[in-house]
Design a protein around this motif. Structure first.
Motif, mmCIF file in Angstrom:
data_model
loop_
_atom_site.group_PDB
_atom_site.id
_atom_site.type_symbol
_atom_site.label_atom_id
_atom_site.label_comp_id
_atom_site.label_asym_id
_atom_site.label_seq_id
_atom_site.Cartn_x
_atom_site.Cartn_y
_atom_site.Cartn_z
ATOM 1 N N SER A 140 -78.332 37.587 31.261
ATOM 2 C CA SER A 140 -77.555 38.768 31.639
ATOM 3 C C SER A 140 -77.420 38.808 33.159
ATOM 4 N N LEU A 167 -69.393 40.162 33.526
ATOM 5 C CA LEU A 167 -70.471 41.150 33.380
ATOM 6 C C LEU A 167 -71.679 40.851 34.257
ATOM 7 N N ASN A 191 -70.052 39.263 25.510
ATOM 8 C CA ASN A 191 -71.117 39.954 26.249
ATOM 9 C C ASN A 191 -72.443 39.196 26.119
ATOM 10 N N ALA A 301 -72.992 47.911 28.966
ATOM 11 C CA ALA A 301 -72.954 47.421 30.353
ATOM 12 C C ALA A 301 -73.278 48.546 31.334
ATOM 13 N N THR A 302 -74.184 48.285 32.280
ATOM 14 C CA THR A 302 -74.560 49.273 33.302
ATOM 15 C C THR A 302 -74.616 48.601 34.675
ATOM 16 N N SER A 305 -77.510 45.543 35.435
ATOM 17 C CA SER A 305 -77.031 44.713 34.328
ATOM 18 C C SER A 305 -78.101 43.790 33.758
ATOM 19 N N ASP A 308 -79.559 45.249 30.628
ATOM 20 C CA ASP A 308 -78.667 45.670 29.539
ATOM 21 C C ASP A 308 -79.082 44.968 28.249
ATOM 22 N N ASP A 339 -75.983 55.512 35.162
ATOM 23 C CA ASP A 339 -75.414 54.858 36.342
ATOM 24 C C ASP A 339 -75.200 55.815 37.520
#
Ligand SMILES: *Cc1c(COP(=O)(O)O)cnc(C)c1O
Length: 435
Positions: A140, A167, A191, A301-302, A305, A308, A339
């Motif tokens: 990630s 991402l 993702n 998704a934040t 990341s 996540d 966030d």
């Protein structure tokens, strides 16, 4: 010291020695390897030990007992853990706050500790003249870079990184794609969950299994967790020396590998009081501690990341250690940070303390800010700083209104050319790419 064996959290695999647990990654019954009993260590033996390699020798001695890695532990620790991990003061007021800085390694995130130790260990347990190992790593954002840096140019291994297109941060992407040689990078149209699924499918595919000798470097591998314990040992002893009290840790958490290492260090008897997990809005763990129902879900998704994760795999290890919900709730708590709050915390702590946090570290800093005055007074607190803010400059700089200085090792990587192959999220595409 007697031999230690490693068993599966699911109880359906034969006990193995440490080096076999490291070589296999996942146990054959699908569980994760844990030691059959925690080795005993005496915190008193650590007086006068200063460097991480020295502390690793003493802290991990019981874990390698009877294994073929036992005589090699010292050289592995010297090669892998010659990294700084200082616990620095954030405020020196009467309720002290510290940061455990885990971002001084080659890719500026804590994943360097585990990846380097795993590389040095695997190198010493390769069968001679065997077919090169193919390490598939779904990332990630930070794991892939750390694994690539740790395994780059080792002739016995090839690394294939799968990361989700669009991402990861621009500088993370640079670190995932700047290696070449024995490292290939696949930008997957999907993702992180897709990347992880593809790796699992490749491992389970009989035809690919004939052509390749696969291994994994994700944090299910016990070879990544052991070295992470070492910095908690060092940090907790240091805080105790400075404050004469047990430190409490707030840990930015995703797959719970870093958190589990802290839980282990405390279970071994090192001076750690509370452990709080700071999650982003992927709230599987906070909800579990609240409701007692384990409900994995797709990841969201934040800004943080690398956290996540909707189905944190190391929870299985934590549940093996604390099978009763009540005990787990006594030992751990967890919170979720969205966030907007991450952004606000980065700005506020820059003004209040002059500290520049990456978005992951900011979740932990926010959880600290939510503590009551009494809780802050109870223990010295340590916010675990998992990545350097320069890796997330596009988020941090507009908030603090100034450029973040780039560490030298990261700067070098930022100037290398990129190579990545775009692939759709299918096993056929992955198989073709690794041919
Ligand atoms: C991987 C990562 C985390 C989460 O760590 P886990 O061991 O997966 O819980 C947190 N912060 C950063 C910067 C990371 O790279």
């Amino acid at each position: 010291m007697s031999d230690l064996r490693f068993v599966s959290t699911r109880g359906g695999a034969p006990p193995v020695a440490l080096s076999d647990a490291i070589a296999q990654g996942l146990a054959p019954d699908g569980g994760l390897y844990i030691p059959s009993a925690l080795p005993s260590v005496s915190p008193g033996d650590f007086t006068g030990l200063a460097t991480l390699p020295q502390i690793a020798r003493a802290a991990l001695r019981g874990f390698v007992a009877g294994d073929r890695l036992q005589p090699l532990l010292g050289e592995i620790a010297d090669a892998a853990l010659d990294l700084a991990a200082p616990t620095t003061a954030v405020t020196a007021c009467e309720d002290p706050l510290f940061a455990l800085e885990l971002y001084h390694g080659p890719t500026a995130a804590f994943k360097d500790f585990g990846a380097r130790f795993l590389a040095e260990s695997l190198q010493r347990i390769q069968p001679p003249a065997s077919q090169p190992l193919t390490i598939l790593v779904a990332t990630s954002g930070d794991t892939g870079g750390a694994v690539a840096a740790a395994f780059h140019r080792r002739p016995w291994v090839r690394v294939v990184i799968l990361y989700p297109a669009g991402l990861v941060s621009p500088r993370q992407e640079q670190q995932l794609t700047c290696w070449g040689d024995n490292v290939s990078s696949l930008r997957v149209a999907g993702n992180f969950d897709d990347c992880q699924r593809l790796v699992k499918e490749a491992f389970g595919d009989p035809a690919l299994g004939v052509q390749h000798r696969f291994s994994s470097a994700n944090s299910i591998n016990i070879g990544r967790l052991l070295p992470q314990m070492v910095y908690y040992v060092a940090s907790s002893l240091e805080v105790e020396r400075r404050t004469r009290a047990k430190a409490s840790y707030i840990i930015p958490a995703g797959n719970l590998g870093n958190a589990f290492a802290a839980v282990w260090a405390r279970a071994l008897g090192f001076p750690i009081a509370r452990i709080i997990l700071a999650h982003n809005i992927n709230r599987t763990v906070p909800d579990f501690l609240k409701t007692g129902v384990w409900q994995p879900r797709p990841s969201i998704a934040t800004l943080a990341s690398a956290m996540d994760v909707g189905n944190p795999s190391n929870m299985e290890r934590i549940r093996a250690l604390y099978p009763h919900m009540e005990e787990m709730r006594q030992q751990l708590s967890a919170q979720s940070v969205d966030d907007a709050t991450i952004r606000a915390r980065i700005g506020e702590d820059f003004m209040q303390y002059g500290r520049e946090w990456c978005p992951h570290t900011a979740t932990a800093a926010e959880v600290y800010a939510r503590l009551s005055a009494a809780e802050r007074h109870d223990h010295p607190w340590v916010v675990v700083s998992t990545a350097h803010p320069a890796k997330f400059n596009e988020i941090v700089e507009p908030i603090i209104g100034k450029p973040v200085a780039v560490p030298e090792s990261l700067d070098r990587l930022l100037h290398l050319p990129r190579h990545a192959l775009d692939v759709p999220p299918t096993l056929e595409a992955l198989a073709a790419a690794i041919e």
